[in-house]
Structures are given as C-alpha cells and as structure tokens.
Design a protein around this motif. Structure first.
Motif, PDB file in Angstrom:
ATOM      1  N   LEU A   1       3.095   5.992  -2.953  1.00 40.40           N
ATOM      2  CA  LEU A   1       3.896   6.729  -3.047  1.00 40.40           C
ATOM      3  C   LEU A   1       4.598   6.540  -4.574  1.00 40.40           C
ATOM      4  O   LEU A   1       5.459   7.471  -4.955  1.00 40.40           O
ATOM      5  CB  LEU A   1       5.354   6.464  -2.339  1.00 40.40           C
ATOM      6  CG  LEU A   1       5.237   6.644  -0.702  1.00 40.40           C
ATOM      7  CD1 LEU A   1       6.605   5.958  -0.208  1.00 40.40           C
ATOM      8  CD2 LEU A   1       4.995   7.964  -0.443  1.00 40.40           C
ATOM      9  N   LYS A   2       3.487   5.757  -5.391  1.00 36.69           N
ATOM     10  CA  LYS A   2       4.033   5.751  -6.640  1.00 36.69           C
ATOM     11  C   LYS A   2       5.383   5.174  -7.133  1.00 36.69           C
ATOM     12  O   LYS A   2       6.179   5.811  -7.801  1.00 36.69           O
ATOM     13  CB  LYS A   2       3.635   7.132  -7.463  1.00 36.69           C
ATOM     14  CG  LYS A   2       2.223   7.424  -7.474  1.00 36.69           C
ATOM     15  CD  LYS A   2       1.562   6.151  -7.997  1.00 36.69           C
ATOM     16  CE  LYS A   2      -0.328   6.627  -8.023  1.00 36.69           C
ATOM     17  NZ  LYS A   2      -1.011   5.711  -8.706  1.00 36.69           N
ATOM     18  N   VAL A   3       5.739   4.182  -6.251  1.00 38.40           N
ATOM     19  CA  VAL A   3       7.302   3.671  -6.565  1.00 38.40           C
ATOM     20  C   VAL A   3       7.110   2.273  -6.916  1.00 38.40           C
ATOM     21  O   VAL A   3       6.101   1.563  -6.602  1.00 38.40           O
ATOM     22  CB  VAL A   3       8.046   3.843  -5.237  1.00 38.40           C
ATOM     23  CG1 VAL A   3       8.495   5.363  -4.752  1.00 38.40           C
ATOM     24  CG2 VAL A   3       7.662   2.900  -3.816  1.00 38.40           C
TER      25      VAL A   3
ATOM     26  N   ASN B   1       0.671  -1.181  -0.047  1.00 41.05           N
ATOM     27  CA  ASN B   1       0.018   0.104   0.016  1.00 41.05           C
ATOM     28  C   ASN B   1       1.018   1.255   0.018  1.00 41.05           C
ATOM     29  O   ASN B   1       0.526   2.115  -0.577  1.00 41.05           O
ATOM     30  CB  ASN B   1      -1.032  -0.021   1.191  1.00 41.05           C
ATOM     31  CG  ASN B   1      -1.745  -1.113   1.396  1.00 41.05           C
ATOM     32  OD1 ASN B   1      -1.872  -1.922   2.069  1.00 41.05           O
ATOM     33  ND2 ASN B   1      -2.752  -1.225   0.208  1.00 41.05           N
ATOM     34  N   VAL B   2       1.998   1.182   0.748  1.00 39.12           N
ATOM     35  CA  VAL B   2       2.874   2.376   0.670  1.00 39.12           C
ATOM     36  C   VAL B   2       3.424   2.477  -0.498  1.00 39.12           C
ATOM     37  O   VAL B   2       3.450   3.661  -0.889  1.00 39.12           O
ATOM     38  CB  VAL B   2       3.858   2.264   1.947  1.00 39.12           C
ATOM     39  CG1 VAL B   2       5.073   3.299   2.005  1.00 39.12           C
ATOM     40  CG2 VAL B   2       3.296   1.936   3.422  1.00 39.12           C
ATOM     41  N   TYR B   3       3.966   1.564  -1.266  1.00 38.67           N
ATOM     42  CA  TYR B   3       4.712   1.812  -2.545  1.00 38.67           C
ATOM     43  C   TYR B   3       3.557   2.186  -3.623  1.00 38.67           C
ATOM     44  O   TYR B   3       3.903   3.118  -4.414  1.00 38.67           O
ATOM     45  CB  TYR B   3       5.031   0.241  -2.978  1.00 38.67           C
ATOM     46  CG  TYR B   3       6.202  -0.339  -2.210  1.00 38.67           C
ATOM     47  CD1 TYR B   3       7.215   0.732  -1.209  1.00 38.67           C
ATOM     48  CD2 TYR B   3       6.372  -1.458  -2.217  1.00 38.67           C
ATOM     49  CE1 TYR B   3       8.071   0.105  -0.411  1.00 38.67           C
ATOM     50  CE2 TYR B   3       7.509  -2.173  -1.336  1.00 38.67           C
ATOM     51  CZ  TYR B   3       8.426  -1.222  -0.354  1.00 38.67           C
ATOM     52  OH  TYR B   3       9.306  -1.887   0.354  1.00 38.67           O
TER      53      TYR B   3
ATOM     54  N   VAL C   1      10.503   2.357  11.129  1.00 43.21           N
ATOM     55  CA  VAL C   1      11.102   2.984   9.994  1.00 43.21           C
ATOM     56  C   VAL C   1      10.159   3.764   9.460  1.00 43.21           C
ATOM     57  O   VAL C   1       9.147   3.501   9.165  1.00 43.21           O
ATOM     58  CB  VAL C   1      11.428   1.788   8.846  1.00 43.21           C
ATOM     59  CG1 VAL C   1      11.957   2.234   7.641  1.00 43.21           C
ATOM     60  CG2 VAL C   1      12.625   0.612   9.258  1.00 43.21           C
ATOM     61  N   TYR C   2      10.551   4.978   9.292  1.00 46.00           N
ATOM     62  CA  TYR C   2       9.852   6.046   8.810  1.00 46.00           C
ATOM     63  C   TYR C   2      10.153   6.437   7.521  1.00 46.00           C
ATOM     64  O   TYR C   2      11.277   6.615   7.120  1.00 46.00           O
ATOM     65  CB  TYR C   2      10.050   7.432   9.753  1.00 46.00           C
ATOM     66  CG  TYR C   2       9.524   7.400  10.976  1.00 46.00           C
ATOM     67  CD1 TYR C   2       8.171   7.237  11.351  1.00 46.00           C
ATOM     68  CD2 TYR C   2      10.243   7.101  12.175  1.00 46.00           C
ATOM     69  CE1 TYR C   2       7.509   7.283  12.489  1.00 46.00           C
ATOM     70  CE2 TYR C   2       9.701   6.774  13.542  1.00 46.00           C
ATOM     71  CZ  TYR C   2       8.330   6.863  13.365  1.00 46.00           C
ATOM     72  OH  TYR C   2       7.662   6.642  15.057  1.00 46.00           O
ATOM     73  N   ILE C   3       9.340   6.263   6.492  1.00 48.31           N
ATOM     74  CA  ILE C   3       9.283   6.949   5.037  1.00 48.31           C
ATOM     75  C   ILE C   3       8.730   8.080   4.823  1.00 48.31           C
ATOM     76  O   ILE C   3       7.500   8.196   5.280  1.00 48.31           O
ATOM     77  CB  ILE C   3       8.748   5.605   4.015  1.00 48.31           C
ATOM     78  CG1 ILE C   3       9.503   4.550   4.246  1.00 48.31           C
ATOM     79  CG2 ILE C   3       8.615   6.144   2.813  1.00 48.31           C
ATOM     80  CD1 ILE C   3       8.803   3.401   3.539  1.00 48.31           C
ATOM     81  N   LEU C   4       9.222   8.998   4.326  1.00 53.05           N
ATOM     82  CA  LEU C   4       8.656  10.428   4.412  1.00 53.05           C
ATOM     83  C   LEU C   4       8.765  11.085   3.018  1.00 53.05           C
ATOM     84  O   LEU C   4       9.610  10.626   2.209  1.00 53.05           O
ATOM     85  CB  LEU C   4       9.705  11.487   5.052  1.00 53.05           C
ATOM     86  CG  LEU C   4       9.386  11.296   6.731  1.00 53.05           C
ATOM     87  CD1 LEU C   4      10.917  11.852   7.579  1.00 53.05           C
ATOM     88  CD2 LEU C   4       8.442  12.272   7.271  1.00 53.05           C
TER      89      LEU C   4
ATOM     90  N   ASP D   1      -3.443  13.011  -1.209  1.00 54.34           N
ATOM     91  CA  ASP D   1      -3.311  11.880  -0.487  1.00 54.34           C
ATOM     92  C   ASP D   1      -4.473  10.769  -0.599  1.00 54.34           C
ATOM     93  O   ASP D   1      -4.206   9.622  -0.747  1.00 54.34           O
ATOM     94  CB  ASP D   1      -2.894  12.137   1.262  1.00 54.34           C
ATOM     95  CG  ASP D   1      -1.949  13.037   1.226  1.00 54.34           C
ATOM     96  OD1 ASP D   1      -0.895  12.987   0.456  1.00 54.34           O
ATOM     97  OD2 ASP D   1      -1.698  13.539   2.385  1.00 54.34           O
ATOM     98  N   MET D   2      -5.561  11.195  -0.424  1.00 53.58           N
ATOM     99  CA  MET D   2      -6.929  10.226  -0.787  1.00 53.58           C
ATOM    100  C   MET D   2      -6.915   9.632  -1.762  1.00 53.58           C
ATOM    101  O   MET D   2      -7.307   8.486  -2.147  1.00 53.58           O
ATOM    102  CB  MET D   2      -8.266  11.284  -0.219  1.00 53.58           C
ATOM    103  CG  MET D   2      -8.342  11.427   1.268  1.00 53.58           C
ATOM    104  SD  MET D   2      -9.839  12.488   1.853  1.00 53.58           S
ATOM    105  CE  MET D   2     -10.820  10.835   1.770  1.00 53.58           C
ATOM    106  N   ILE D   3      -6.302  10.629  -2.964  1.00 61.67           N
ATOM    107  CA  ILE D   3      -6.543   9.885  -4.317  1.00 61.67           C
ATOM    108  C   ILE D   3      -5.773   8.717  -4.432  1.00 61.67           C
ATOM    109  O   ILE D   3      -6.078   7.744  -5.091  1.00 61.67           O
ATOM    110  CB  ILE D   3      -6.259  11.109  -5.441  1.00 61.67           C
ATOM    111  CG1 ILE D   3      -7.500  11.964  -5.382  1.00 61.67           C
ATOM    112  CG2 ILE D   3      -6.282  10.305  -6.713  1.00 61.67           C
ATOM    113  CD1 ILE D   3      -7.132  13.356  -6.004  1.00 61.67           C
TER     114      ILE D   3
END
Length: 887
Positions: free
Chosen positions: A79-81, A74-76, A158-161, A588-590
């Motif tokens: 963040l579009k990675v 979900n994070v990836y 681990v914090y991803i910013l 963010d919601m999109i």
C-alpha cells in the motif's frame, strides 16, 4: 487457498463481491483491492490475506483470488504506507488512514522529490508543489472490521481497502469532510448494517451463505443509503449546522432520525413530474429557516406570504415553479427542509458558514445534490480603499460547488461516467483509418469529437451515427421515409443540441458532413444482439450496426447518449474491461514483495501488444515502475503509451517522467527531448520550473560524456547554465521554494567550464559564480556534504586554501568519505601552518557532538606532529642559546 480460520475465504469473497458491486454501481470505473487481517480475542494477528480480482489470460473472465501474506509488513509495503506511523492494532491503522494518510502521502512524495532534488544525479521526480503519482492521486484507503464466528471461536476480521479511480472532489470529501461524504457513509453502513449478526458476530451457515440483515441486493442497499444520506443532510439543515463545524467525525453513526426524514422522497416526486411535456430542470436552494428569516442572505424576487409557503410535498406546484429558476443566473427556489419561501438570489458574501445545499434537477428522475459555499481567493487581485477615514481591503470570493451525490432513477452515482475524446478518436481510427497516418485525419477526428461533445448537451439523450460518405449516401436513400434528409454539409456544432432535440439519430459521414436528422434506425433482431436491461435507443443502435456489418462489412460508429448522461460507444472495444482489470492486476503484482516475474511478463505482453489498450493504463503502469526505480520497464510502457495516445494531448508530467527514465538510463539526448515536450506544453504549465531544471541537468550530464571534444563540451555546458538559470528565475518569479538541485548543478557547470577557460580573469569569474551557487545550495540545505566538497574544489582552484580546508572539514564532519580525508591530509602535509586553524575550526563546528572517527584521528595526528615540531624548534633554540653562552 486454505485459510487457517475455517470458512474465512467465504466471508472474504462475500465482502469483496458485494462491496465491489455496490461501488461499481456508483461509478463503473472504481476498482478495489482488499486485505483481510484476522485477529483473535487476545488481539493477536492470526492471518494476513490479500483479496483481489484477477483476470484469466486470453479470456474475458474474472475471479477472486486470495493470497496469504507473511505479515502485516507486506500489506504496508504494497500500500506504500509508512509502518512507523501506522501501528499494528485496528485502532492505530484506522486512525492513520482517517487522519494522517491523506496528508502524509503528499508530504512523503514531496520529501521523495526533494531527496531527488539534492541527489548527485540532479533530477527531480516531479515538481515539489504537487508530486503525487497518478495512482496516489486517485485512491483512498479505508479500514473497518467484522466480528466473525468460526466454529466456537470468534475473530475480528479487519478489512483494509484501497479504492482506486476516485475523483478528486469525492476523495477530498472522504477525508476532509467525512460527515457529508456519501462514499464513506456507504462503506461504514456496509460493514455495520449489511450482514446479519448472530451473537454479535457474522456466521456462515451450512449452505455457505451469510444472512443479510435486510435481505438486500447491491441496488437496494445503495438506494437505502441514498435515502439515509438525504435524511442526514435534512438533519443538518434542521439543526442549522455550520460547514466549518462538519468534518470531525469519521464514522457515520446510525440514527433513526435519518429514516424518519423524507427529503429524498419529496425530491423524487418532483423529479418524476413533467410540465407541459417537458422534463424537470431547475434548482432548489436549501438553507436553515433561521438563516433565511433573520439574515439578508437572500434577495427575494418573489416572496410567498407565510400562510402561502409551499410545502415540499406539493410536488406539482413546485414542478411548475422550477421553470422560473435559472442556475446560471443564480436564481433559485429558496427552501428550508420543509417548505418553499419564494424565488430569489443569494448574497454569498453573507453566508458566513451557513450550510447551503442545492438540488439541481437535470431531467426526468435525475437530480444532483450540491454543497455550495464561498472561499476567499488568495490571488493578487484584492483592492485597498478608504471610507470614512477607515481602510478596507476587498478581495474576491470564489463560489465553491461540490457535488455530494447524483441520483438517476433512484440510483446513486458518484463522479462522471464514460466518454473521453481519446477513446472516441481511437475507435474512429480503428474502424475507419487504421492504416492512415494520424496527421492526415486529425482534423476530421477533431471535428467529429466536437460534434459529439455538443450532442452530449442534449438533455433528453440522442444518438450520433458516423459512416463513410458512400455508405451515408446509400443509407439515406433507404432510410428516407424514416428520417429528415438534408443537403449533406458541415453544420455549426453550436446548433447540434437543437438539431438532436427531436426523436431519432443525427447522421454524419467521416468528413463531418451531416446527412439527416431524426433518423429512425432499423435492423434485424438476433438473439445475440443487444441487452434487455438497456433501452430502445441502445438496442436499435446495435441492431443497425450489425445490419451494416452484414451488408458487405460497411463501417459504422454510433455514439449513444442516454438521458442519465451515460455515453456508450459502439462497436465496443473488444475486451476493454478485461484490459482495464489486467492493468490494475499488473500494478498490484508490481507492488507485491516477491512478484512472479514470468506471470507478470505474460500479463504485460498482453497490454503491450494490444491495439485497443488505453494510453492512461499504460502510463499508470509506467509510473508505478518508475516509483520502484525499474526505469527500463517504465520506458517500455511510457513509449507504448505515447504511441497509443498518438498525437492527442499527453499531460506534461508523463513526458517529464519518461525523460527521467531516459536520464537514469544515461540516454541524455532522449531525456532532453522529453523535457522539451514537457516545457512546451501550453495546457498545463504547472511544474515548468522543475522541467527546466531537469533539462539543465541533462545537458550537464550530456556534456560530461563529450569531455574529449572541447567545443561540444563547452556548448553543452553553456546550454546547461542557460536552462538552469531559467529554472531559478522562474522559481523566484513564482515565489516558490528554490531548488537546491538547480544551484548545485549550475555551480558544477560553471566549475567544469572554468577548467576550459585559459583567460585567468574569465576563469576567476566562472569560479566565483560557481562558489556563489554552491553557497546558495548550502544555505538551502546545510547538511549535504557534497555541496561543501564542491565549493572546496573551487576554493582550491582560486588558491584560497584556508576556505577550502574549512569546507573539507565541514564535508567530512557531515559524512565520512575517503576523498575528504585524503585531500585534507595532503593539504596539511604541504601547509603545516594551517594545522592549528583546522583544529580550531573543527572544535568550533563540533560542539558537543564529535565528528567521524577518521576525522578526529587525522586531526589528532597532525596536532601531535605540530606539537612535536614545536618542541623540536624549542629544543633547537635552547641549544643555540647554550652554545652562545659558552662562546
């Protein structure tokens, strides 16, 4: 939200709040989104949490929300990675965001653009040279971790910013020269040197607080990091570090030497001194002492004797000498990290990678640290000359000046703050001309905007007051004893910075007539007016504004220009900060995997109904919707963004993207109009070849809609060919990569036009042009089955069945499609003599890799039919021989 790890939400909130506060102090436009990934000692992922600021609907309040996500995927996704590059461990992701992401997202966007280039729809998302979205263009990714003790267990959080609204110069340093990036140093030190550790881990105490290592608040931490950053730069000067050698280390190491070095204090002492009542302006250029003494890099105008060099601690003498410098003339005080050598210019062509840092004093207690280097221009302006039978080629060197950090009253700053012409014009229109057509007041607003921009050049700060003509006349009669009145009239804006050099405001009416200078504004102090943390200029402006408002609701706009370069516009737009935060929240919601559609629409409606929302925020949201292929919603935000921008400058890429949305929504006439606006842009011509290609594609699609009307059909096809030819020619002129899309689309246009042509000679010529374009598309992209199918259609119309069959087989070999198989089957049925040729061609292209099963089965079937026919012919022949022998 209840987390699996006890009190983790407290740690997350403290990390977010403190870091956001520190970054906002660097630049108030910075916005962060944060993810917390919790790992146990076995490196197993325990929990994934999204942490972000939210805005309550209809209220000017913010809070921190924490949402549990299903997995790291979900994070990836948000963040579009690309997860294929990132891995799942901390070290994997840290390496990815440090060394790969900054380059990869550009490549990914380029590939995305090129994939749209080769699509049948025939529309490019943006020009392939620079297709970064606005959001990607202003964000950085960063990862770090904190050991966290919860109960008796220790976890690694681990914090991803994702940090947004970072200017290009700052972002580039962050990735390409991390060792001299203040932003990266601040973030590194925050995670390693802000919180106190108990048994090598952060622990939340009973009162739900975490001890800070030095008991610092955000301001104190930022100031400490400023001192360390200057200390680090001083170390580089001492060690004669080369610019090209910097940039390999991403994590800023903590070294005691940075604390020992005191370059910041020395510069701060100088910046706090006046000379004959004037604030400090001027520049010191810092270079390693060996470079100064051993090379001819410096042309000294004044050289101090070795015994009389001035130590950097001698602030008073240096403050006087600053009056001799002139940065525009490249004339500086020359210094190593300890003392001033003299006054001189630089032979930049001899720099050869030597580290050069310039300290520009910009007013009382204000200065900028600037990296100065040279770079060879790749332009075509070089010159070949011969001397002593040797050939030389000279080209220009560009002087690259990169601001590493600004310091204002001991506080670090990154990037520019505040003023924009669009924001100022919106405020003027809202206050004075809300119901007036833009064209009627355009000249007045542009004149006032130019006045303000010139007033910003005043180094000591000032105020510009704007009221209606009648109000200005009435106010001047009241303020005559505390201002210098002049005959109302237009003033040359070039003189504004001189007219504002005295205390007080400069007073204009809405027709841009100046009524007075040196105006001391008065007003009535009230408990709800002003800000105790701001200066007298800011508070007097607010009091004066409210006095006019109470006096029959007189209208007024005041521009406050501070000594530190900050610009405030009053009256302030209502809830502007809330709207900005809301826009970020919508983005963010999109990106969330399953956004709450109802809540999202509620938040969007607030922006779409606001009369003060900034057009850029709307364009940002529209662009995100476009990237997610939600074209109808993107159109809503693009259209309202255009409306909010009124007739001020809109970058051509936004017209282009709106044109794309119209295209995908099959509104071809609207898309053509948008592409025309993008093409007509005189400010930014970059990407024009793509816009030309896009308009050509739109004309083709529009023509296909008009197929029943022969005249209009032919007219639009001709337009398509003309625009596409311009795009191709421009690409060749610019030596850029030729667009496959343009050749394919023009080839399709020639093909459609040939079907309308009754003259056989002209029809043949059009089909020949079509074949040439399809062949060019194949040369650029030989793995696209569509190109071969299209060229097959041309060959068949020309009666070139052999060539057509080869293209059919090639198309089917690349990708199975029923139309390939069915067409090939019909041709071989009609012309069995081509079966052998077809099989031989297939074997030639197949090599060791078989084509689709359907193709193999079809050719096998026809081969068997051919063999059967051959045996039948042989049998008939034998029978004839026997009969003949009997006779």
């Amino acid at each position: 939200m209840q987390t699996k790890v006890n009190k983790l939400e407290i740690l997350n909130k403290l990390v977010y709040d403190n870091l956001a506060r520190m970054l906002k102090k660097l630049n108030k436009r910075i916005h962060i989104k944060m993810y917390a990934l919790v790992y146990d000692k076995k490196q197993s992922l325990v929990e994934t949490i999204r942490v972000k600021k939210t805005v309550a609907n209809g209220e000017n309040s913010t809070s921190i929300s924490q949402d549990a996500l299903h997995s790291i995927a979900n994070v990836y996704a948000e963040l579009k990675v690309d997860p294929a590059y990132t891995g799942s461990t901390y070290d994997d992701f840290k390496n990815y965001v440090n060394r790969i992401w900054y380059k990869q997202y550009r490549q990914t966007d380029t590939i995305k653009s090129q994939s749209k280039t080769t699509s049948l729809s025939g529309i490019e998302g943006e020009h392939t040279e620079s297709v970064e979205s606005h959001m990607n263009d202003t964000r950085i990714l960063y990862v770090n971790r904190i050991p966290f003790q919860s109960g008796k267990s220790t976890f690694f959080v681990v914090y991803i910013l994702e940090v947004r609204n970072i200017e290009q110069e700052t972002r580039q340093l962050f990735y390409t020269k991390p060792e001299i990036s203040f932003l990266r140093m601040l973030m590194d030190y925050f995670f390693s040197d802000f919180f106190d550790l108990t048994n090598n881990a952060v622990k939340i105490k009973k009162d739900n607080i975490i001890t800070r290592k030095y008991n610092e608040d955000s301001t104190q931490f930022n100031r400490r990091l400023t001192r360390l950053f200057f200390g680090k730069m001083q170390s580089y000067l001492q060690n004669n570090s080369k610019f090209d050698e910097l940039g390999s280390i991403f994590d800023h190491e903590q070294r005691n030497q940075y604390y020992v070095n005191n370059l910041l204090e020395k510069m701060d002492d100088i910046s706090n001194l006046t000379y004959e009542s004037s604030s400090p302006f001027g520049s010191i250029l810092f270079i390693n002492k060996d470079v100064i003494e051993q090379q001819s890099i410096i042309r000294f105008t004044i050289t101090f004797t070795k015994e009389d060099r001035i130590g950097l601690e001698d602030a008073k003498r240096i403050r006087k000498l600053l009056e001799l410098t002139n940065v525009d003339k490249d004339l500086y005080l020359i210094s190593d990290e300890k003392e001033i050598y003299g006054l001189g210019e630089v032979n930049w062509n001899l720099q050869k990678g030597a580290l050069a840092l310039r300290l520009d004093f910009t007013g009382l207690s204000k200065y900028n640290l600037v990296l100065v280097r040279t770079e060879a221009e790749t332009a075509i302006g070089g010159k070949l000359f011969i001397e002593d039978e040797k050939k030389y080629y000279s080209s220009n060197l560009s002087l690259i000046e990169t601001r590493l950090l600004s310091v204002s009253f001991k506080n670090p700053r990154l990037g520019e703050e505040g003023y924009s012409s669009e924001k100022f014009k919106h405020l003027l229109k809202k206050i004075f001309w809300e119901q007036v057509d833009y064209d009627q007041i355009k000249h007045k607003m542009e004149s006032l905007d130019y006045i303000v921009r010139k007033a910003r050049e005043q180094k000591h700060g000032t105020m510009v007051v704007i009221t209606e003509p009648l109000t200005a006349k009435q106010e001047m009669s009241k303020l005559s004893k505390q201002s210098t009145l002049i005959e109302p009239g237009i003033i040359n804006p070039e003189y504004i910075k001189f007219l504002t050099s005295i205390d007080g405001a400069i007073y204009f009416d809405t027709d841009a007539n100046c009524h007075a200078i040196g105006v001391i504004l008065d007003g009535i102090a009230k408990e709800y007016i002003g800000d105790a943390s701001r200066g007298a200029r800011y508070n007097s402006a607010h009091r004066y504004l409210y006095k006019l408002k109470d006096d029959e609701h007189k209208k007024c706009v005041i521009v406050i220009i501070s000594e530190d370069g900050m610009v405030d516009l009053i009256p302030e737009s209502e809830h502007e900060d809330m709207l900005l935060a809301l826009a970020e929240e919508i983005i963010d919601m999109i990106y969330e995997e399953t956004p709450d559609g109802e809540k999202l629409k509620e938040k969007e409606d607030i922006l779409l109904q606001s009369k003060i929302v900034d057009s850029d925020w709307l364009f940002n949201i529209a662009e995100v919707y476009y990237e997610n292929d939600e074209y109808e919603r993107a159109i809503d935000f693009f259209e309202y963004g255009n409306e909010r921008a009124e007739k001020s400058y809109i970058p051509p890429q936004y017209y282009n993207l709106l044109g794309n949305c119209y295209y995908y929504d099959q509104r071809y006439e609207d898309s053509i109009n948008m592409y025309r606006l993008a093409i007509e842009d005189k400010v930014n011509n970059k990407g024009k070849q793509s816009y030309l290609g896009n308009i050509g594609s739109s004309y083709l699609s529009f023509a296909l809609e008009l197929k029943n009307d022969k005249n209009d059909y032919k007219k639009e096809l001709t337009e398509a060919i003309d625009w596409l030819s311009q795009a191709i020619e421009l690409e060749r002129t610019l030596f850029s990569r030729l667009s496959t899309r343009n050749f394919y689309t023009r080839g399709r246009s020639y093909l459609e036009l040939s079907d309308l042509e009754e003259n056989q000679e002209k029809k043949t010529l059009l089909l020949t042009h079509s074949i040439e374009d399809y062949s060019q598309a194949i040369a650029l992209d030989p793995e696209n089955h569509n190109w071969y199918w299209s060229r097959y259609c041309c060959y068949i119309r020309l009666g070139k069945v052999k060539e057509g069959i080869e293209d059919l087989i090639q198309a089917e070999y690349i990708k199975h499609h029923d139309m390939h198989i069915n067409s090939l089957s019909r041709l071989l049925d009609k012309q069995p003599d081509l079966i052998t040729l077809s099989i031989e061609f297939y074997e030639k292209i197949a090599g060791q890799k078989e084509g689709p099963l359907e193709l193999v089965e079809l050719l096998t079937k026809f081969m068997a039919m051919a063999e059967a026919s051959k045996h039948a012919d042989v049998a008939v022949g034998n029978s004839s021989d026997t009969d003949e022998s009997k006779n």
